[in-house]
Motif scaffolding. Structure first.
Motif, PDB file in Angstrom:
ATOM      1  N   ALA A 125      39.962  34.145  23.958  1.00 36.21           N
ATOM      2  CA  ALA A 125      39.542  35.300  24.770  1.00 36.21           C
ATOM      3  C   ALA A 125      40.762  35.997  25.377  1.00 36.21           C
ATOM      4  CB  ALA A 125      38.578  34.856  25.865  1.00 36.21           C
ATOM      5  N   LYS A 126      41.732  35.220  25.848  1.00 31.44           N
ATOM      6  CA  LYS A 126      42.959  35.804  26.401  1.00 31.44           C
ATOM      7  C   LYS A 126      43.701  36.596  25.332  1.00 31.44           C
ATOM      8  CE  LYS A 126      44.064  32.360  29.956  1.00 31.44           C
ATOM      9  NZ  LYS A 126      45.023  31.284  30.294  1.00 31.44           N
ATOM     10  N   GLU A 127      43.769  36.038  24.136  1.00 32.98           N
ATOM     11  CA  GLU A 127      44.456  36.724  23.042  1.00 32.98           C
ATOM     12  C   GLU A 127      43.734  38.025  22.679  1.00 32.98           C
ATOM     13  OE1 GLU A 127      47.332  37.804  20.656  1.00 32.98           O
ATOM     14  OE2 GLU A 127      47.433  36.056  21.982  1.00 32.98           O
ATOM     15  N   LYS A 128      42.404  37.988  22.653  1.00 29.60           N
ATOM     16  CA  LYS A 128      41.630  39.208  22.386  1.00 29.60           C
ATOM     17  C   LYS A 128      41.926  40.267  23.446  1.00 29.60           C
ATOM     18  CE  LYS A 128      37.636  36.977  20.232  1.00 29.60           C
ATOM     19  NZ  LYS A 128      36.220  36.631  20.426  1.00 29.60           N
ATOM     20  N   LEU A 129      41.986  39.832  24.708  1.00 32.22           N
ATOM     21  CA  LEU A 129      42.293  40.770  25.795  1.00 32.22           C
ATOM     22  C   LEU A 129      43.664  41.405  25.599  1.00 32.22           C
ATOM     23  CD1 LEU A 129      41.098  39.311  29.212  1.00 32.22           C
ATOM     24  CD2 LEU A 129      40.505  41.501  28.193  1.00 32.22           C
ATOM     25  N   ARG A 130      44.656  40.570  25.274  1.00 30.64           N
ATOM     26  CA  ARG A 130      46.009  41.095  25.036  1.00 30.64           C
ATOM     27  C   ARG A 130      45.999  42.161  23.945  1.00 30.64           C
ATOM     28  NH1 ARG A 130      47.309  35.664  25.061  1.00 30.64           N
ATOM     29  NH2 ARG A 130      48.168  35.004  27.026  1.00 30.64           N
ATOM     30  N   GLU A 131      45.324  41.853  22.835  1.00 31.93           N
ATOM     31  CA  GLU A 131      45.266  42.791  21.722  1.00 31.93           C
ATOM     32  C   GLU A 131      44.549  44.081  22.105  1.00 31.93           C
ATOM     33  OE1 GLU A 131      46.892  42.572  18.815  1.00 31.93           O
ATOM     34  OE2 GLU A 131      47.766  40.783  19.737  1.00 31.93           O
ATOM     35  N   LEU A 132      43.449  43.966  22.815  1.00 33.68           N
ATOM     36  CA  LEU A 132      42.709  45.151  23.238  1.00 33.68           C
ATOM     37  C   LEU A 132      43.543  46.026  24.174  1.00 33.68           C
ATOM     38  CD1 LEU A 132      39.205  43.516  23.781  1.00 33.68           C
ATOM     39  CD2 LEU A 132      39.781  45.241  22.061  1.00 33.68           C
ATOM     40  N   ILE A 133      44.257  45.389  25.072  1.00 32.93           N
ATOM     41  CA  ILE A 133      45.095  46.152  26.007  1.00 32.93           C
ATOM     42  C   ILE A 133      46.240  46.823  25.256  1.00 32.93           C
ATOM     43  CG2 ILE A 133      46.683  45.934  27.970  1.00 32.93           C
ATOM     44  CD1 ILE A 133      44.693  43.789  29.078  1.00 32.93           C
ATOM     45  N   LYS A 134      46.823  46.138  24.294  1.00 32.92           N
ATOM     46  CA  LYS A 134      47.890  46.742  23.481  1.00 32.92           C
ATOM     47  C   LYS A 134      47.367  47.941  22.706  1.00 32.92           C
ATOM     48  CE  LYS A 134      50.802  42.688  22.837  1.00 32.92           C
ATOM     49  NZ  LYS A 134      51.263  41.666  21.893  1.00 32.92           N
ATOM     50  N   LYS A 135      46.144  47.810  22.172  1.00 31.13           N
ATOM     51  CA  LYS A 135      45.542  48.921  21.410  1.00 31.13           C
ATOM     52  C   LYS A 135      45.323  50.146  22.307  1.00 31.13           C
ATOM     53  CE  LYS A 135      43.189  46.315  17.825  1.00 31.13           C
ATOM     54  NZ  LYS A 135      41.897  45.885  17.278  1.00 31.13           N
ATOM     55  N   GLN A 136      45.169  49.914  23.595  1.00 36.56           N
ATOM     56  CA  GLN A 136      45.008  51.016  24.537  1.00 36.56           C
ATOM     57  C   GLN A 136      46.349  51.702  24.811  1.00 36.56           C
ATOM     58  OE1 GLN A 136      43.114  49.788  28.222  1.00 36.56           O
ATOM     59  NE2 GLN A 136      41.839  48.321  27.129  1.00 36.56           N
ATOM     60  N   GLY A 137      47.414  51.116  24.298  1.00 39.64           N
ATOM     61  CA  GLY A 137      48.728  51.678  24.531  1.00 39.64           C
ATOM     62  C   GLY A 137      49.371  51.199  25.801  1.00 39.64           C
ATOM     63  N   TYR A 138      48.858  50.120  26.340  1.00 35.49           N
ATOM     64  CA  TYR A 138      49.407  49.567  27.580  1.00 35.49           C
ATOM     65  C   TYR A 138      49.738  48.116  27.326  1.00 35.49           C
ATOM     66  CZ  TYR A 138      50.090  48.835  32.553  1.00 35.49           C
ATOM     67  OH  TYR A 138      50.645  48.554  33.777  1.00 35.49           O
ATOM     68  N   GLY A 139      50.982  47.829  27.067  1.00 32.00           N
ATOM     69  CA  GLY A 139      51.412  46.462  26.788  1.00 32.00           C
ATOM     70  C   GLY A 139      51.867  45.754  28.033  1.00 32.00           C
ATOM     71  N   PHE A 140      51.905  44.429  27.957  1.00 31.91           N
ATOM     72  CA  PHE A 140      52.451  43.644  29.075  1.00 31.91           C
ATOM     73  C   PHE A 140      53.365  42.598  28.570  1.00 31.91           C
ATOM     74  CE2 PHE A 140      48.035  42.494  28.387  1.00 31.91           C
ATOM     75  CZ  PHE A 140      48.023  41.141  28.193  1.00 31.91           C
TER      76      PHE A 140
END
Length: 167
Positions: free
Chosen positions: A152-167
């Motif tokens: 779930a954490k990995e999915k969240l990371r990928e979704l946030i990256k797809k939004q153009g907002y990386g961390f």
């Protein structure tokens, strides 16, 4: 007002933050969040007699809130992704909003795209539940809870990256 009602309302008042968090994690629109909040309170009241005090009230409340949210989602079946519309507004307001608010917006937008079990796991993690507690609440093994949490954490990371907002 009856003692039982006063006791219930007092407990809800003390733990209403939990209900706001659950509502926000499962619904993206403020009106829908309010509807879900009210539905959770209604279901808590209906089930209040079943609370036997064998666990903390907040733990019992989490379980009822998560289960109510899942049922509520099934009933509502959203037809359009309201976040697609809202994301255009978010981009316009980024210059005005502080960094924390921008992070939260991206986080919640990503959370809304997760399936119901992943949302529950992320919610429990954010609330500080251990893997064992997550497993018990979801009726899965502790090992499975760990695996599901990591996924779930990995999915969240990928979704946030797809939004153009990386961390």
């Amino acid at each position: 007002m009856k003692v039982k009602e006063q006791e219930f309302l007092g407990r809800i008042q003390r733990h209403k933050g939990i209900l706001f968090k659950v509502s926000k994690m499962y619904m993206d629109n403020p009106d829908d969040q309010q509807d879900l909040f009210q539905e959770i309170v209604l279901q808590l009241w209906k089930a209040y007699d079943s609370f036997k005090g064998e666990s903390q009230f907040s733990t019992w409340m989490y379980r009822v809130a998560i289960n109510t949210s899942i049922v509520f989602l099934k009933k509502e079946k959203r037809k359009i992704d309201k976040y697609e519309i809202a994301s255009e507004n978010v981009k316009d307001e980024e210059g005005e909003a502080d960094e924390q608010e921008i992070r939260l917006q991206h986080f919640y937008k990503a959370v809304h795209q997760l399936d119901k079990i992943d949302k529950a796991i992320i919610f429990y993690q954010l609330e500080g539940y251990s893997h064992k507690e997550i497993a018990i609440n979801l009726g899965i093994s502790e090992g499975n809870a760990r695996v599901k949490l990591n996924r779930a954490k990995e999915k969240l990371r990928e979704l946030i990256k797809k939004q153009g907002y990386g961390f």
